[in-house]
Design an enzyme around this catalytic site. Structure first.
Site, short mmCIF file in Angstrom:
data_model
loop_
_atom_site.label_atom_id
_atom_site.label_comp_id
_atom_site.label_asym_id
_atom_site.label_seq_id
_atom_site.Cartn_x
_atom_site.Cartn_y
_atom_site.Cartn_z
N GLU A 266 0.85 -1.20 0.00
CA GLU A 266 0.00 0.00 0.00
C GLU A 266 0.89 1.25 0.00
OE1 GLU A 266 -3.61 1.82 2.80
OE2 GLU A 266 -2.08 0.50 3.71
N LYS A 341 -9.96 0.82 -1.48
CA LYS A 341 -9.97 0.62 -0.04
C LYS A 341 -11.32 1.09 0.48
CE LYS A 341 -7.14 1.27 4.10
NZ LYS A 341 -5.85 1.79 4.62
N CYS A 375 -5.03 -3.27 3.32
CA CYS A 375 -4.67 -3.04 4.72
C CYS A 375 -5.84 -3.18 5.69
CB CYS A 375 -4.01 -1.66 4.83
SG CYS A 375 -3.06 -1.43 6.36
#
Length: 508
Positions: A266, A341, A375
């Site tokens: 990321e 995300k 993440c």
């Protein structure tokens, strides 16, 4: 017969010379239906059409049991077919070498040989044959010979449910279900004269988890997929050109090991914010977003030239004035897909003004179905479960964590995702320091590949792990067929055993 009396057990192809012995064995096996045996011309027809499908099991040279089968084009038969229809009025002209399902015509074990688990050997042979011939499954109409005892009180459906719950013992149906055959539907009027079953049967099916649908284009479906994880060092870069040179270096390295995927972390391009450190954090990351389009185009070029699929970590992207954390899947066929995300951390929202995305999907690749969660998203189990429901085999998690606490959250949650979704999970992060970039000062990472925890996988569920906080690549081979076996035959089956009668999970 006692086990101590057995000298030799053989599984052999049926020969026409065995007919008289086969006839006696059938009559002994079907004592309640003395005329229910195959004539010699029937056996000759089966041997002529499909010799590999006809086998006997011999104990000390004596035929103890037999299994007969044909191949059919399954979709051509009605869901409520009869035994006469499936066998083309016992001529077996329904056999089609180009069909897709192995259909069981008969299987029996002589009474004196029962209890020795010989029937299991016959079923296992059929399964092996089905896999060898790349058929999509096995089907047959299973008799329910004890049903006549309950027919005045129970419907066939209720009877089968009570057998499944072990409230009623049915030796035939119990045996078939214990061999991984699942009831598909009730067949009415299936076998003429089967008074014990009231002429009902249960259509039992077994799915070949290795079945590959024939394709017309030149392509090979990979069974073992090689991953190349890039544990990226955060360091100052003079400009975007030098950053891309470093990225290409790693892509070249993992491609040199013939990896199918390269996984970046990321915000791996965060070092480019150093030149904008005089701006506020939110302004600096918006300047970084201006490089995203160029990086994606370059990565797409790399994926083609190095023949590798690239999961390009994530980068900031401005869309309709709003800032998102977005990554790209650059496939080696030249196509590019994006993922977002969905959950931004409190810090990302407060300092950078990031917005959560809305797109969640599984991606089809030349190595199967994959998913990508960035993440923090890996800490929300609903997301990976939705992807698993769509057939995901590998979950990629590019991450960025500054402390070991943050890393542990990602690591432990990623391993849980591998277990509960019966899939592989690969995580890759950045290491090093960026003293000249606000809000990105330090990094902590240990890139890893996780597996489910069952006999075919590492005991601790870890396939490969990088050295913590060290720039390096990590290569790991993943056997996709092991997942297929786990889904069906695992010690526990987290996907299959969910109580969908109590809860459901669906995407809006």
């Amino acid at each position: 017969m006692k086990l101590s009396e057995i000298d030799k057990v053989e599984l052999l192809y049926l020969q026409i010379e065995d007919y008289l012995e086969i006839k006696d064995a059938m009559q002994a096996s079907y004592a309640s239906m003395p005329e229910a045996y195959w004539k010699e011309n029937h056996i000759m027809s089966l041997l002529d059409k499909f010799p590999e499908g006809q086998v006997v099991i011999k104990v000390n040279g004596q035929i103890a049991g037999c299994a007969l089968s044909i191949i059919v084009d399954y979709d051509k038969f009605d869901n409520n077919h009869t035994y006469r229809e499936i066998t083309s009025d016992y001529s077996f002209d329904s056999h089609n070498p180009d069909g897709d399902v192995l259909y069981g015509i008969d299987v029996f074990i002589q009474p004196e040989f029962r209890g020795l688990r010989l029937g299991r050997r016959l079923y296992d042979y059929r399964k092996d044959l089905c896999e060898k011939m790349n058929l999509r499954g096995i089907a047959f109409g299973g008799r329910i010979p004890n049903y006549h005892k309950y027919s005045d009180k129970l419907s066939p459906k209720e009877y089968i449910e009570k057998v499944r719950l072990k409230e009623i013992h049915d030796p035939v149906l119990n045996f078939q279900m214990s061999n991984d055959f699942h009831p598909a539907r009730i067949l009415k009027g299936y076998l003429e004269g089967d008074s014990s079953s009231k002429e009902f049967a249960v259509l039992l099916e077994w799915d070949n988890i290795y079945y590959e649908k024939p394709i017309k284009k030149a392509a090979i479906k990979k069974k073992v997929v090689r991953l190349g994880l890039i544990q990226w060092q955060m360091r100052p870069y003079q400009n975007i050109k030098t950053l891309l040179q470093q990225a290409e270096y790693f892509i070249d390295a993992v491609a040199g090991y013939r990896s199918d995927f390269a996984l970046f972390p990321e915000f791996f391009n965060a070092p480019l914010m150093a030149k904008d450190n005089h701006l506020s954090e939110s302004e600096a990351i918006r300047e970084l977003a201006k490089h995203t389009k160029e990086i994606v185009q370059k990565f797409s070029n790399f994926s083609i030239s190095y023949n590798i699929n690239i999961v390009a970590g994530s980068m900031p992207e401005i869309r309709k004035g709003k800032l998102y954390n977005v990554g790209y899947l650059c496939k080696r066929d030249g196509t590019v897909e994006r993922y977002e995300k969905l959950h931004v951390t409190p810090d990302e929202a407060k300092v950078w003004g990031l917005q959560g995305g809305e797109q969640l999907k599984v991606f089809d690749t030349d190595c199967g179905k994959i998913g990508v969660l960035i993440c923090y998203d890996s800490e929300f189990p609903e997301l990976s479960r939705l992807l698993a429901d769509q057939g995901m085999d590998i979950l990629f998690v590019p991450f960025l964590t500054d402390t070991q606490n943050g890393y542990s959250r990602v690591r432990n949650c990623a391993q849980a995702r591998a277990i509960e979704n019966e899939c592989y999970v690969a995580i890759a992060g950045s290491v090093g320091n960026l003293p000249n970039v606000h809000n990105m000062d330090i990094q902590y990472a240990q890139s890893m590949v996780f597996t489910p925890c069952d006999f075919a996988f590492p005991t601790n569920g870890i396939k490969a792990e990088a050295t913590p906080n060290t720039e390096m690549i990590l290569i790991a081979d993943l056997d996709i067929d092991l997942l297929r076996e786990l889904h069906q035959f695992g010690s526990v089956r987290n996907l299959k055993d969910r109580r969908k009668d109590l809860f459901e999970l669906k995407k809006r």
